[in-house]
Design a protein around this motif. Structure first.
Motif, PDB file in Angstrom:
ATOM      1  N   GLY A  41      38.566 -41.138 -87.900  1.00  0.00           N
ATOM      2  CA  GLY A  41      39.924 -40.628 -87.838  1.00  0.00           C
ATOM      3  C   GLY A  41      40.249 -39.871 -86.572  1.00  0.00           C
ATOM      4  N   VAL A  42      41.248 -39.014 -86.666  1.00  0.00           N
ATOM      5  CA  VAL A  42      41.764 -38.277 -85.515  1.00  0.00           C
ATOM      6  C   VAL A  42      40.697 -37.447 -84.796  1.00  0.00           C
ATOM      7  CG1 VAL A  42      43.377 -36.454 -84.814  1.00  0.00           C
ATOM      8  CG2 VAL A  42      44.128 -38.257 -86.378  1.00  0.00           C
ATOM      9  N   PRO A  43      39.757 -36.777 -85.484  1.00  0.00           N
ATOM     10  CA  PRO A  43      38.785 -35.939 -84.755  1.00  0.00           C
ATOM     11  C   PRO A  43      37.992 -36.676 -83.692  1.00  0.00           C
ATOM     12  CG  PRO A  43      38.734 -35.395 -87.079  1.00  0.00           C
ATOM     13  CD  PRO A  43      39.613 -36.621 -86.950  1.00  0.00           C
ATOM     14  N   ARG A  44      37.818 -37.975 -83.836  1.00  0.00           N
ATOM     15  CA  ARG A  44      36.968 -38.678 -82.864  1.00  0.00           C
ATOM     16  C   ARG A  44      37.572 -38.704 -81.467  1.00  0.00           C
ATOM     17  NH1 ARG A  44      37.840 -44.289 -82.124  1.00  0.00           N
ATOM     18  NH2 ARG A  44      39.759 -45.009 -83.138  1.00  0.00           N
ATOM     19  N   HIS A  45      38.878 -38.491 -81.349  1.00  0.00           N
ATOM     20  CA  HIS A  45      39.453 -38.393 -80.003  1.00  0.00           C
ATOM     21  C   HIS A  45      40.110 -37.027 -79.763  1.00  0.00           C
ATOM     22  CE1 HIS A  45      43.342 -39.407 -81.882  1.00  0.00           C
ATOM     23  NE2 HIS A  45      42.755 -40.464 -82.403  1.00  0.00           N
ATOM     24  N   CYS A  46      39.562 -35.995 -80.412  1.00  0.00           N
ATOM     25  CA  CYS A  46      39.932 -34.603 -80.120  1.00  0.00           C
ATOM     26  C   CYS A  46      38.717 -33.937 -79.489  1.00  0.00           C
ATOM     27  CB  CYS A  46      40.333 -33.864 -81.400  1.00  0.00           C
ATOM     28  SG  CYS A  46      41.860 -34.457 -82.154  1.00  0.00           S
ATOM     29  N   GLY A  47      38.646 -33.916 -78.192  1.00  0.00           N
ATOM     30  CA  GLY A  47      37.432 -33.470 -77.513  1.00  0.00           C
ATOM     31  C   GLY A  47      37.158 -31.984 -77.593  1.00  0.00           C
TER      32      GLY A  47
ATOM     33  N   THR B 263      48.516 -40.094 -79.020  1.00  0.00           N
ATOM     34  CA  THR B 263      48.429 -41.007 -77.877  1.00  0.00           C
ATOM     35  C   THR B 263      47.818 -40.299 -76.678  1.00  0.00           C
ATOM     36  OG1 THR B 263      50.349 -42.264 -78.633  1.00  0.00           O
ATOM     37  CG2 THR B 263      49.753 -42.481 -76.312  1.00  0.00           C
ATOM     38  N   LEU B 264      48.243 -39.061 -76.436  1.00  0.00           N
ATOM     39  CA  LEU B 264      47.672 -38.280 -75.329  1.00  0.00           C
ATOM     40  C   LEU B 264      46.168 -38.141 -75.488  1.00  0.00           C
ATOM     41  CD1 LEU B 264      47.920 -36.272 -72.893  1.00  0.00           C
ATOM     42  CD2 LEU B 264      48.186 -34.475 -74.619  1.00  0.00           C
ATOM     43  N   GLN B 265      45.714 -37.796 -76.683  1.00  0.00           N
ATOM     44  CA  GLN B 265      44.283 -37.586 -76.905  1.00  0.00           C
ATOM     45  C   GLN B 265      43.491 -38.872 -76.707  1.00  0.00           C
ATOM     46  OE1 GLN B 265      44.666 -35.836 -80.803  1.00  0.00           O
ATOM     47  NE2 GLN B 265      44.417 -33.765 -80.019  1.00  0.00           N
TER      48      GLN B 265
ATOM     49  N   LEU C 138      47.770 -28.887 -75.794  1.00  0.00           N
ATOM     50  CA  LEU C 138      47.571 -28.022 -74.633  1.00  0.00           C
ATOM     51  C   LEU C 138      46.110 -28.036 -74.188  1.00  0.00           C
ATOM     52  CD1 LEU C 138      48.593 -25.909 -72.640  1.00  0.00           C
ATOM     53  CD2 LEU C 138      48.333 -24.191 -74.431  1.00  0.00           C
ATOM     54  N   MET C 139      45.183 -27.955 -75.146  1.00  0.00           N
ATOM     55  CA  MET C 139      43.757 -27.979 -74.804  1.00  0.00           C
ATOM     56  C   MET C 139      43.339 -29.347 -74.261  1.00  0.00           C
ATOM     57  SD  MET C 139      41.881 -25.652 -77.728  1.00  0.00           S
ATOM     58  CE  MET C 139      42.742 -26.331 -79.145  1.00  0.00           C
ATOM     59  N   THR C 140      43.960 -30.411 -74.777  1.00  0.00           N
ATOM     60  CA  THR C 140      43.672 -31.743 -74.256  1.00  0.00           C
ATOM     61  C   THR C 140      44.118 -31.857 -72.813  1.00  0.00           C
ATOM     62  OG1 THR C 140      43.900 -32.715 -76.461  1.00  0.00           O
ATOM     63  CG2 THR C 140      44.105 -34.215 -74.594  1.00  0.00           C
ATOM     64  N   CYS C 141      45.286 -31.304 -72.510  1.00  0.00           N
ATOM     65  CA  CYS C 141      45.765 -31.297 -71.133  1.00  0.00           C
ATOM     66  C   CYS C 141      44.789 -30.556 -70.221  1.00  0.00           C
ATOM     67  CB  CYS C 141      47.146 -30.645 -71.063  1.00  0.00           C
ATOM     68  SG  CYS C 141      48.502 -31.659 -71.713  1.00  0.00           S
TER      69      CYS C 141
END
Length: 298
Positions: free
Chosen positions: A46-52, A144-146, A173-176
């Protein structure tokens, strides 16, 4: 189990994110053997896999992990479960019966005694928020950003604005920051943040990003690329120069499969039901849901 009309299983879980994997893992641990998880992406988690960034896992595992590490942990726990990635549920054709597509098998019919819907939630689109202006490639949601940053290692812009003041807005913001992107501003339509107020302080002090509350995005400027956004505060309008827009938050359940009423009464797990929850909370609740299912199936 294959039949003349397709497959029949005891439990089918639609969605291989945190909630779906947790339900399946807990069912398996309590003696329910015939479980299939259907996940449309090429990898479960899910989503966590692309939340670094960090911040995952405390509510469910009592340890802090990054998003990818948390997703990997959930996949490892579900390693003995039949998790089928690249499988998309197209529609329900009756109670507990669904049409499923994969590149390997084409379209097949799968049925189950019990169906668990764990399809999560999605961010509201700019159209749903009635945001006017140009439709340009630099306008995207947090998901999409992540994916662009963490999975494809791309830098889609340098000075975007972030629309929203929810937890996920600060995740954006943290992804940026991970990619060296410094947002020009955070635009929050409400008078206060939905996330803890300290997050707003951190945005200004840690990342140097101003947070404009009680401010509405009127339109997105630009012809071929984003050049700015028009915002309104207290009746006064102004232009903020930027090169991208991240439309974050305002999640709605991803429950389009329930349209038509042919699905019967599937069990809902995770963010497809109720108020938006963290991944850890989804996992913790999914375990309780699995315990209830075990009693029903035995």
């Amino acid at each position: 189990m294959a039949t003349r009309n397709g497959e029949q299983h005891e439990v089918v879980v639609v969605g291989g994110g945190p909630a779906g994997l947790a339900v399946a893992t807990h069912l398996k641990a309590h003696g329910i053997k015939d479980i299939v998880v259907l996940e449309r992406e090429t990898e479960a988690g899910g989503v966590p896999r692309h939340c670094g960034h960090w911040g995952f896992g405390w509510e469910s595992h009592r340890r802090l992990m990054s998003g990818p590490a948390y997703a990997a942990r959930l996949r490892e726990e579900a390693s003995h479960v039949n998790v089928r990635t690249g499988h998309t549920v197209l529609a329900f054709t009756g109670p507990g019966t669904m049409r499923v597509h994969s590149a390997e098998t084409g379209i097949v019919q799968i049925a189950a005694k019990r169906v668990v819907l764990a399809t999560g939630a999605r961010e509201s689109s700019r159209a749903a928020r009635l945001i006017g202006g140009s439709r340009l490639p630099e306008v995207m949601n947090t998901g999409t950003l992540q994916q662009l940053v963490y999975l494809k290692h791309m830098k889609p812009f340098a000075r975007p604005v972030i629309i929203g003041g929810e937890w996920v807005s600060f995740s954006a913001l943290m992804t940026c920051a991970h990619m060296g992107i410094r947002p020009a501003a955070m635009i929050v339509e409400e008078a206060s943040l939905d996330a803890p107020w300290l997050f707003g302080v951190g945005a200004r002090l840690r990342y140097g990003v101003p947070v404009h509350k009680a401010t509405r995005l009127v339109s997105i400027q630009g012809t071929e690329h984003v050049t700015g956004v028009e915002v309104e505060t207290g009746g006064a309008r102004r232009i903020i120069a930027c090169d991208g827009v991240i439309v974050s938050g305002r999640f709605v359940p991803e429950d389009t499969l329930l349209a038509g009423g042919l699905c019967g009464s599937p069990v809902r797990a995770g963010n497809v039901q109720g108020q938006l929850k963290t991944a850890g909370r989804c996992v913790a609740e999914a375990r309780h849901i699995a315990e209830t299912l075990v009693k029903e199936l035995r």
